[in-house]
Design a protein around this motif. Structure first.
Motif, mmCIF file in Angstrom:
data_model
loop_
_atom_site.group_PDB
_atom_site.id
_atom_site.type_symbol
_atom_site.label_atom_id
_atom_site.label_comp_id
_atom_site.label_asym_id
_atom_site.label_seq_id
_atom_site.Cartn_x
_atom_site.Cartn_y
_atom_site.Cartn_z
ATOM 1 N N ILE A 241 13.852 -51.702 34.040
ATOM 2 C CA ILE A 241 13.823 -52.730 32.739
ATOM 3 C C ILE A 241 15.230 -53.063 32.416
ATOM 4 N N PRO A 242 15.566 -54.210 32.437
ATOM 5 C CA PRO A 242 17.054 -54.785 32.469
ATOM 6 C C PRO A 242 17.687 -54.268 31.298
ATOM 7 N N TRP B 60 20.194 -62.373 32.066
ATOM 8 C CA TRP B 60 21.282 -62.544 33.011
ATOM 9 C C TRP B 60 21.840 -61.474 34.041
ATOM 10 N N VAL B 61 21.866 -61.592 35.275
ATOM 11 C CA VAL B 61 22.143 -60.468 36.079
ATOM 12 C C VAL B 61 23.306 -61.105 36.932
ATOM 13 N N ALA B 62 24.197 -60.240 37.325
ATOM 14 C CA ALA B 62 25.200 -60.485 38.372
ATOM 15 C C ALA B 62 24.894 -59.581 39.887
ATOM 16 N N THR B 63 24.962 -60.234 40.945
ATOM 17 C CA THR B 63 24.359 -59.190 42.117
ATOM 18 C C THR B 63 25.566 -59.405 43.180
ATOM 19 N N LYS B 64 25.738 -58.107 43.808
ATOM 20 C CA LYS B 64 26.785 -57.795 44.670
ATOM 21 C C LYS B 64 26.047 -57.312 45.891
ATOM 22 N N TRP B 65 26.518 -58.218 47.103
ATOM 23 C CA TRP B 65 25.751 -57.862 48.406
ATOM 24 C C TRP B 65 26.903 -57.027 49.347
ATOM 25 N N LEU B 66 26.377 -55.865 49.764
ATOM 26 C CA LEU B 66 27.539 -55.329 50.680
ATOM 27 C C LEU B 66 27.268 -55.515 52.072
ATOM 28 N N THR C 72 14.307 -59.928 26.280
ATOM 29 C CA THR C 72 13.248 -59.535 25.009
ATOM 30 C C THR C 72 11.898 -59.087 25.606
ATOM 31 N N ALA C 73 11.367 -59.695 26.446
ATOM 32 C CA ALA C 73 10.068 -59.303 27.031
ATOM 33 C C ALA C 73 10.042 -59.652 28.618
ATOM 34 N N LEU D 181 8.567 -62.313 35.906
ATOM 35 C CA LEU D 181 8.501 -63.247 34.619
ATOM 36 C C LEU D 181 9.429 -62.897 33.737
ATOM 37 N N VAL D 182 10.227 -63.553 33.346
ATOM 38 C CA VAL D 182 10.778 -63.371 32.060
ATOM 39 C C VAL D 182 9.784 -64.063 30.932
ATOM 40 N N LEU D 183 9.429 -63.084 30.041
ATOM 41 C CA LEU D 183 8.295 -63.605 28.943
ATOM 42 C C LEU D 183 8.885 -64.207 27.799
#
Ligand code: PD2
Ligand code: ZN
Length: 280
Positions: free
Chosen positions: A235-236, A268-274, A220-221, A261-263
């Motif tokens: 921006i997500p 929600w994120v998913a992270t992949k590290w190579l 949202t912000a 900071l989420v205002l």
């Protein structure tokens, strides 16, 4: 006046500043406050980033969604089972923003299957071995094992096709949930070669080479993924992703990044590290 070289003490201080997530501008401000001339401070920072202590760039290939032989066709890339849009491609630091990497259904399914397994995120302890809770990282998180379920398998196969990088050379997907007031302060994703725990970590798969942060929700912000040294914020947007790579484990890669900071709302994120080698 010109700066001919930098002292070991200044190099140590600049390294600490970078590791603590201070941007170049913040380091310069601190130097000015302690009496440095602006030109000299800028020159010293430049020297630090290019001096002989800089480890060599990797000669081996590193993952990239836009390989030299395959320019995007009409702004899209083929990811094995779907087309992905290239929204931004930056060379230095190497950053690519991707549109439509995941469908809404895939984002919702990842959130649903991870929600019950979320715990307060940890980071590697900075002064000892092991992990610790870190006030700089106020999200909740969990890790999937590689190939753990059908959705995870499908996303990993898509990333393998997109990046031409073997699934086995990657960590399991990490899901992070930020509520309003949560953030992930700027950091580097590679393992710090000077850290006591790093040599043991590197035995399993070698260094991290690249990161893909996939947005499972819009926010949202607030909550942008920020690259302070590149002056970039992403921006997500649900289904989109940001890819970035680092050809050496050093702040000179310019890949200092964080989750602002989420205002309002949830992020929600998913992270992949190579990784360089097989991670198992
Ligand atoms: O959630 C993000 O935007 C973010 C920012 C920085 C995630 C990570 N780093 C990470 O998972 O390493
Ligand atoms: Zn990160």
């Amino acid at each position: 006046m010109s700066v001919d070289g930098i002292t070991a003490e200044l190099r140590h201080w600049l390294t600490q500043q970078a590791e603590a997530g201070q941007s170049d501008a913040q380091s310069i401000t601190a130097m000015l406050a302690s009496g440095w001339d602006q030109e000299d401070a800028l020159q010293a920072l430049q020297l630090f980033k290019t001096d002989e202590a800089l480890p060599a760039a990797r000669l081996q290939e590193i993952p990239d969604p836009i390989r030299p032989d395959a320019q995007p066709c009409a702004g899209t890339l083929w990811a094995g089972d779907r087309e992905v849009r290239v929204l931004l491609s930056m060379r230095s630091p190497r950053i690519v923003v991707l549109g439509g990497l995941l469908s809404d259904e895939e984002c919702d399914a990842l959130i649903a299957t991870s929600a019950l397994r979320m715990v307060r995120s940890e980071t590697i302890a900075s002064h000892s071995e092991g992990v610790e809770f870190n006030p700089a990282r106020t999200s909740d998180g969990m890790f999937y094992a590689r190939g753990e379920n059908e959705i995870v398998q499908r996303i990993e196969a898509r990333l393998e096709a997109l990046l031409a990088w073997p699934i086995e050379h990657g960590e399991g997907l990490q899901v992070l949930h930020y509520r309003a007031g949560a953030e992930y302060q700027p950091h580097f994703d590679y393992f710090n070669p000077e850290h006591p725990a790093t040599s043991e970590i590197l035995q399993r798969g070698g260094q991290r080479l690249a990161t893909v942060v996939m947005y499972l929700s819009s926010v949202t912000a607030g909550g942008a993924t920020i690259f302070p040294d590149a002056g970039l914020e992403i921006i997500p947007v649900k289904g989109n992703a940001v890819f970035f790579s680092y050809d050496r484990p050093h702040p000179a890669t310019g890949t200092l990044h964080g989750g602002a900071l989420v205002l309002a709302g949830h992020k929600w994120v998913a992270t992949k590290w190579l990784r360089e080698g097989q991670f198992d």
